[in-house]
Design a protein around this motif. Sequence first.
Motif, PDB file in Angstrom:
ATOM      1  N   GLU A  34       0.800  -1.097   0.072  1.00 48.69           N
ATOM      2  CA  GLU A  34      -0.094  -0.054   0.322  1.00 48.69           C
ATOM      3  C   GLU A  34       0.983   1.092   0.007  1.00 48.69           C
ATOM      4  O   GLU A  34       1.842   1.374   0.816  1.00 48.69           O
ATOM      5  CB  GLU A  34      -0.978   0.158   1.163  1.00 48.69           C
ATOM      6  N   PHE A  35       0.537   2.125  -1.027  1.00 51.84           N
ATOM      7  CA  PHE A  35       1.269   3.425  -0.933  1.00 51.84           C
ATOM      8  C   PHE A  35      -0.004   4.514  -0.692  1.00 51.84           C
ATOM      9  O   PHE A  35      -0.930   4.559  -1.425  1.00 51.84           O
ATOM     10  CB  PHE A  35       1.935   3.563  -2.287  1.00 51.84           C
ATOM     11  N   SER A  36       0.420   5.373  -0.031  1.00 58.11           N
ATOM     12  CA  SER A  36      -0.544   6.369   0.118  1.00 58.11           C
ATOM     13  C   SER A  36       0.135   7.965   0.077  1.00 58.11           C
ATOM     14  O   SER A  36       1.393   7.911   0.555  1.00 58.11           O
ATOM     15  CB  SER A  36      -1.413   6.762   1.547  1.00 58.11           C
ATOM     16  N   PHE A  37      -0.279   9.002  -0.393  1.00 59.21           N
ATOM     17  CA  PHE A  37      -0.067  10.351  -0.131  1.00 59.21           C
ATOM     18  C   PHE A  37      -1.080  11.420   0.016  1.00 59.21           C
ATOM     19  O   PHE A  37      -2.135  11.576  -0.483  1.00 59.21           O
ATOM     20  CB  PHE A  37       0.497  10.778  -1.731  1.00 59.21           C
ATOM     21  N   VAL A  38      -0.767  12.046   1.049  1.00 61.36           N
ATOM     22  CA  VAL A  38      -1.750  12.940   1.579  1.00 61.36           C
ATOM     23  C   VAL A  38      -1.791  14.411   1.093  1.00 61.36           C
ATOM     24  O   VAL A  38      -0.572  14.927   0.778  1.00 61.36           O
ATOM     25  CB  VAL A  38      -1.494  13.166   3.302  1.00 61.36           C
ATOM     26  N   LEU A  39      -2.987  14.664   0.748  1.00 64.03           N
ATOM     27  CA  LEU A  39      -2.877  16.003   0.040  1.00 64.03           C
ATOM     28  C   LEU A  39      -3.547  17.090   1.099  1.00 64.03           C
ATOM     29  O   LEU A  39      -3.177  18.251   1.067  1.00 64.03           O
ATOM     30  CB  LEU A  39      -4.356  16.066  -1.198  1.00 64.03           C
ATOM     31  N   TYR A  52       2.060   7.291  14.033  1.00 64.79           N
ATOM     32  CA  TYR A  52       2.741   8.600  12.966  1.00 64.79           C
ATOM     33  C   TYR A  52       1.694   9.625  12.254  1.00 64.79           C
ATOM     34  O   TYR A  52       0.600   9.176  12.341  1.00 64.79           O
ATOM     35  CB  TYR A  52       3.139   7.557  11.811  1.00 64.79           C
ATOM     36  N   GLU A  53       2.148  10.719  12.376  1.00 62.12           N
ATOM     37  CA  GLU A  53       1.164  11.537  12.031  1.00 62.12           C
ATOM     38  C   GLU A  53       1.095  11.735  10.315  1.00 62.12           C
ATOM     39  O   GLU A  53       2.231  11.870   9.669  1.00 62.12           O
ATOM     40  CB  GLU A  53       1.755  13.298  12.351  1.00 62.12           C
ATOM     41  N   THR A  58       2.515  14.153   3.265  1.00 62.14           N
ATOM     42  CA  THR A  58       3.114  12.772   4.012  1.00 62.14           C
ATOM     43  C   THR A  58       2.879  11.532   2.775  1.00 62.14           C
ATOM     44  O   THR A  58       1.755  11.387   2.282  1.00 62.14           O
ATOM     45  CB  THR A  58       2.224  12.516   5.100  1.00 62.14           C
ATOM     46  N   ALA A  59       3.946  11.027   2.802  1.00 63.17           N
ATOM     47  CA  ALA A  59       3.980   9.808   1.805  1.00 63.17           C
ATOM     48  C   ALA A  59       4.428   8.544   2.410  1.00 63.17           C
ATOM     49  O   ALA A  59       5.445   8.702   3.236  1.00 63.17           O
ATOM     50  CB  ALA A  59       4.706   9.939   0.410  1.00 63.17           C
ATOM     51  N   ARG A  60       3.677   7.337   2.136  1.00 64.70           N
ATOM     52  CA  ARG A  60       4.098   6.228   3.128  1.00 64.70           C
ATOM     53  C   ARG A  60       3.994   4.940   2.241  1.00 64.70           C
ATOM     54  O   ARG A  60       3.080   4.894   1.373  1.00 64.70           O
ATOM     55  CB  ARG A  60       3.511   6.096   4.473  1.00 64.70           C
ATOM     56  N   ILE A  61       4.804   3.868   2.616  1.00 66.68           N
ATOM     57  CA  ILE A  61       4.693   2.546   1.971  1.00 66.68           C
ATOM     58  C   ILE A  61       4.503   1.539   2.918  1.00 66.68           C
ATOM     59  O   ILE A  61       5.189   1.516   4.194  1.00 66.68           O
ATOM     60  CB  ILE A  61       5.983   2.222   1.299  1.00 66.68           C
ATOM     61  N   TYR A 112       8.627   4.029   7.277  1.00 69.39           N
ATOM     62  CA  TYR A 112       7.543   3.928   6.552  1.00 69.39           C
ATOM     63  C   TYR A 112       7.247   5.097   5.615  1.00 69.39           C
ATOM     64  O   TYR A 112       6.674   5.133   4.720  1.00 69.39           O
ATOM     65  CB  TYR A 112       6.484   3.522   7.280  1.00 69.39           C
ATOM     66  N   TYR A 113       7.422   6.259   6.603  1.00 68.91           N
ATOM     67  CA  TYR A 113       7.047   7.341   6.217  1.00 68.91           C
ATOM     68  C   TYR A 113       8.234   8.345   5.423  1.00 68.91           C
ATOM     69  O   TYR A 113       9.396   8.383   5.826  1.00 68.91           O
ATOM     70  CB  TYR A 113       6.604   8.344   7.360  1.00 68.91           C
ATOM     71  N   THR A 114       7.777   9.418   4.932  1.00 65.58           N
ATOM     72  CA  THR A 114       8.669  10.530   4.398  1.00 65.58           C
ATOM     73  C   THR A 114       7.643  11.734   3.910  1.00 65.58           C
ATOM     74  O   THR A 114       6.462  11.679   4.047  1.00 65.58           O
ATOM     75  CB  THR A 114       9.516  10.222   2.954  1.00 65.58           C
TER      76      THR A 114
END
Length: 286
Positions: A34-39, A52-53, A58-61, A112-114
């Motif tokens: 799963e990959f997500s990218f917060v707008l 994790y905030e 925020t992008a995470r795998i 997990y996060y960047t």
Amino acid sequence: MFSYIDFKKNQVPFYILEQIITETIDLHHHDFVEFSFVLQGKAIENIDGKTYEMTPGTARILPSNQIHAIEIDPHDPLHLYCCLFDFYLLLESPFDDQLAKFILQAGDTMPYYTKLDGDAYEEMHRLCQKIRREYTASHLGKNSAIRAALLEILLVYVRSFANRDLTEESLHTEPSNQIEWNIIHFVNKYFFQRLTIKDLSERFGVSSSYISRLFKRHLNTYFVDYVHALRIKRAKSLLLSTDMHIYEISVESGFDSFRTFSRLFKQTTHLTPSDFRNACLQSPHK
């Protein structure tokens, strides 16, 4: 959210959704990466019992079968892109081994996060829009376009760690053949089920010694140690995220013997499972 997706025949094993989440998502896992990218928005994600905030950029795998939950701020809903894809998408070329290795290390040697901002944020947003358009359209070469865009997304993600000593050399691995990554992928997907080198040897038609060597070469560990590490990681997450009985957790994590689970857990964390749960839940900082 999904724990399983039934892809149609000839459909690339990929799913993307742009969504606004307004309610908390309970503990769950997916069969896919799963990959997500917060707008926009704000949320707190619990992974392995740690928080994790999630904020804009925020992008995470998350590797497959990673247990997690997301607590939403009702006053600031989470607007994000969420992609689910099969690990096999990264195995069509031996030159993509670096990205495959990164995903397997997410949460261990890699975060997990960047957090992306500036040009990196704009590039990631553009790529998410692009892959979403390809996914919903029916253009010639759709599957190839999706895979190409996914590789670009993962490259932006990986390169964001350049200032944390994450370089091409740190991800280097010798090109491998397809069957080696098939074996590694199978273990990561089914580690909580009965799994032995003999089982893998019979399933993939290779020798036990071959399997032992490939785990040492690609992941710098032994097969049994790798499976145990995945199972202990799952157990830690269940201990901190559920009220399941410790014996139930040992079974859910893939251990046939509660004694083996207890011994390995203490060997890994220096605490018994119950002491680990109590110590972490009483700590003000997870």
